[in-house]
Write a protein that holds these residues in place. Structure first.
Motif, PDB file in Angstrom:
ATOM      1  N   ILE A  80       0.882  -1.173   0.000  1.00  0.00           N
ATOM      2  CA  ILE A  80       0.000   0.000   0.000  1.00  0.00           C
ATOM      3  C   ILE A  80       0.913   1.215   0.000  1.00  0.00           C
ATOM      4  O   ILE A  80       1.464   1.594   1.025  1.00  0.00           O
ATOM      5  CB  ILE A  80      -0.915   0.027   1.240  1.00  0.00           C
ATOM      6  CG1 ILE A  80      -1.724  -1.244   1.336  1.00  0.00           C
ATOM      7  CG2 ILE A  80      -1.834   1.237   1.184  1.00  0.00           C
ATOM      8  CD1 ILE A  80      -2.520  -1.362   2.618  1.00  0.00           C
ATOM      9  N   ARG A  81       1.079   1.792  -1.161  1.00  0.00           N
ATOM     10  CA  ARG A  81       1.935   2.977  -1.304  1.00  0.00           C
ATOM     11  C   ARG A  81       1.060   4.203  -1.495  1.00  0.00           C
ATOM     12  O   ARG A  81      -0.123   4.105  -1.809  1.00  0.00           O
ATOM     13  CB  ARG A  81       2.852   2.800  -2.518  1.00  0.00           C
ATOM     14  CG  ARG A  81       3.859   1.690  -2.328  1.00  0.00           C
ATOM     15  CD  ARG A  81       4.924   1.752  -3.411  1.00  0.00           C
ATOM     16  NE  ARG A  81       5.942   0.765  -3.146  1.00  0.00           N
ATOM     17  CZ  ARG A  81       6.002  -0.409  -3.766  1.00  0.00           C
ATOM     18  NH1 ARG A  81       5.108  -0.739  -4.673  1.00  0.00           N
ATOM     19  NH2 ARG A  81       6.966  -1.254  -3.481  1.00  0.00           N
ATOM     20  N   ALA A  82       1.680   5.352  -1.346  1.00  0.00           N
ATOM     21  CA  ALA A  82       0.966   6.604  -1.582  1.00  0.00           C
ATOM     22  C   ALA A  82       0.390   6.576  -2.995  1.00  0.00           C
ATOM     23  O   ALA A  82       1.054   6.166  -3.941  1.00  0.00           O
ATOM     24  CB  ALA A  82       1.901   7.792  -1.418  1.00  0.00           C
ATOM     25  N   GLY A  83      -0.847   6.954  -3.127  1.00  0.00           N
ATOM     26  CA  GLY A  83      -1.519   6.952  -4.419  1.00  0.00           C
ATOM     27  C   GLY A  83      -2.237   5.639  -4.708  1.00  0.00           C
ATOM     28  O   GLY A  83      -3.039   5.560  -5.627  1.00  0.00           O
ATOM     29  N   ALA A  88     -10.755   0.741  -4.686  1.00  0.00           N
ATOM     30  CA  ALA A  88     -10.605  -0.415  -5.579  1.00  0.00           C
ATOM     31  C   ALA A  88      -9.359  -1.228  -5.226  1.00  0.00           C
ATOM     32  O   ALA A  88      -9.394  -2.467  -5.212  1.00  0.00           O
ATOM     33  CB  ALA A  88     -10.545   0.043  -7.030  1.00  0.00           C
ATOM     34  N   HIS A  89      -8.267  -0.526  -4.931  1.00  0.00           N
ATOM     35  CA  HIS A  89      -7.036  -1.230  -4.566  1.00  0.00           C
ATOM     36  C   HIS A  89      -7.206  -1.979  -3.248  1.00  0.00           C
ATOM     37  O   HIS A  89      -6.779  -3.131  -3.109  1.00  0.00           O
ATOM     38  CB  HIS A  89      -5.870  -0.243  -4.476  1.00  0.00           C
ATOM     39  CG  HIS A  89      -4.572  -0.880  -4.097  1.00  0.00           C
ATOM     40  ND1 HIS A  89      -3.892  -1.754  -4.921  1.00  0.00           N
ATOM     41  CD2 HIS A  89      -3.815  -0.778  -2.973  1.00  0.00           C
ATOM     42  CE1 HIS A  89      -2.787  -2.161  -4.325  1.00  0.00           C
ATOM     43  NE2 HIS A  89      -2.715  -1.579  -3.142  1.00  0.00           N
ATOM     44  N   LEU A  94      -8.011  -7.080  -0.205  1.00  0.00           N
ATOM     45  CA  LEU A  94      -8.846  -7.951   0.629  1.00  0.00           C
ATOM     46  C   LEU A  94      -9.153  -9.261  -0.095  1.00  0.00           C
ATOM     47  O   LEU A  94      -9.073 -10.340   0.503  1.00  0.00           O
ATOM     48  CB  LEU A  94     -10.141  -7.236   1.023  1.00  0.00           C
ATOM     49  CG  LEU A  94      -9.983  -6.148   2.079  1.00  0.00           C
ATOM     50  CD1 LEU A  94     -11.222  -5.260   2.135  1.00  0.00           C
ATOM     51  CD2 LEU A  94      -9.700  -6.764   3.441  1.00  0.00           C
ATOM     52  N   GLN A  95      -9.479  -9.171  -1.361  1.00  0.00           N
ATOM     53  CA  GLN A  95      -9.738 -10.381  -2.142  1.00  0.00           C
ATOM     54  C   GLN A  95      -8.480 -11.245  -2.231  1.00  0.00           C
ATOM     55  O   GLN A  95      -8.563 -12.477  -2.148  1.00  0.00           O
ATOM     56  CB  GLN A  95     -10.231 -10.016  -3.545  1.00  0.00           C
ATOM     57  CG  GLN A  95     -11.616  -9.417  -3.544  1.00  0.00           C
ATOM     58  CD  GLN A  95     -11.986  -8.822  -4.888  1.00  0.00           C
ATOM     59  OE1 GLN A  95     -11.141  -8.334  -5.628  1.00  0.00           O
ATOM     60  NE2 GLN A  95     -13.278  -8.855  -5.193  1.00  0.00           N
ATOM     61  N   HIS A 152      -9.753   0.095   4.766  1.00  0.00           N
ATOM     62  CA  HIS A 152     -10.657   0.288   3.623  1.00  0.00           C
ATOM     63  C   HIS A 152     -11.889   1.089   4.051  1.00  0.00           C
ATOM     64  O   HIS A 152     -12.321   2.012   3.346  1.00  0.00           O
ATOM     65  CB  HIS A 152     -11.057  -1.064   3.052  1.00  0.00           C
ATOM     66  CG  HIS A 152     -11.887  -0.984   1.826  1.00  0.00           C
ATOM     67  ND1 HIS A 152     -12.913  -1.858   1.570  1.00  0.00           N
ATOM     68  CD2 HIS A 152     -11.862  -0.136   0.768  1.00  0.00           C
ATOM     69  CE1 HIS A 152     -13.468  -1.551   0.411  1.00  0.00           C
ATOM     70  NE2 HIS A 152     -12.854  -0.514  -0.083  1.00  0.00           N
ATOM     71  N   ALA A 153     -12.444   0.761   5.204  1.00  0.00           N
ATOM     72  CA  ALA A 153     -13.614   1.487   5.701  1.00  0.00           C
ATOM     73  C   ALA A 153     -13.276   2.957   5.950  1.00  0.00           C
ATOM     74  O   ALA A 153     -14.090   3.837   5.671  1.00  0.00           O
ATOM     75  CB  ALA A 153     -14.141   0.831   6.978  1.00  0.00           C
TER      76      ALA A 153
END
Length: 166
Positions: A80-83, A88-89, A94-95, A152-153
């Motif tokens: 998980i990087r900036a941007g 969606a990412h 999670l998937q 995500h939430a």
């Protein structure tokens, strides 16, 4: 000595073939089949959204295990990087945790196949060890998923969902 080397070679070849097949299966599975908020991927009460795994020291050892996404071509990168902090990412991450968990459960359940390729006590020992080696990877997915869901939430701006996931 030759017998032991033959058994080790059989083990290594079988594990390599099963691992390659598992990789392709994991990449081929439609991601729409996986919902982190539903059984069996939803966190169980005893997991306390990852605190159960923290009590087992997961923060100390999870980074020591290999991550297929770092070296397998075409694998979805788990960072998980900036941007990249888009909804969606995060949903895809999670998937991916669900897919990884499923594949490791399948590898654990299929480990008796190794008994067909080896003989004697070595077959039993190596099969058990191989099966057990999948458990830490399952634990990592189950530890990361509630944390990713809470993040995500927060991205979605859903404080109630973030509180429920925490």
């Amino acid at each position: 000595m030759l017998y032991i080397m033959e058994q080790a070679l059989r083990f290594a070849l079988t594990v390599a073939l099963v691992g390659i097949a598992a990789h392709f299966l994991g990449e081929a599975l439609p991601r729409r089949w996986f919902d982190a908020s539903r059984f069996p991927y939803r966190a169980f009460a005893f997991e306390r959204n990852g605190r159960f795994y923290e009590a087992l020291g997961i923060r100390r050892w999870k980074g020591l295990l290999p991550d297929k996404s770092r070296f397998a071509p075409g694998a979805y990168k788990k960072s998980i990087r900036a941007g990249q902090q888009t909804s969606a990412h995060m949903e895809r991450l999670l998937q991916e945790t669900c897919v990884a968990e499923l594949i490791h459960w399948l590898l654990l359940l299929l480990c008796p196949v190794l008994l067909l390729t080896m003989e004697g006590a070595a077959a039993v020992v190596m099969t058990v060890l191989y099966g057990l080696s999948n458990i830490p990877f399952i634990m990592i997915q189950r530890y990361n998923r509630p944390r990713l869901a809470a993040f995500h939430a927060r991205i979605l701006g859903a404080p109630a969902a973030a509180a429920a996931a925490a």
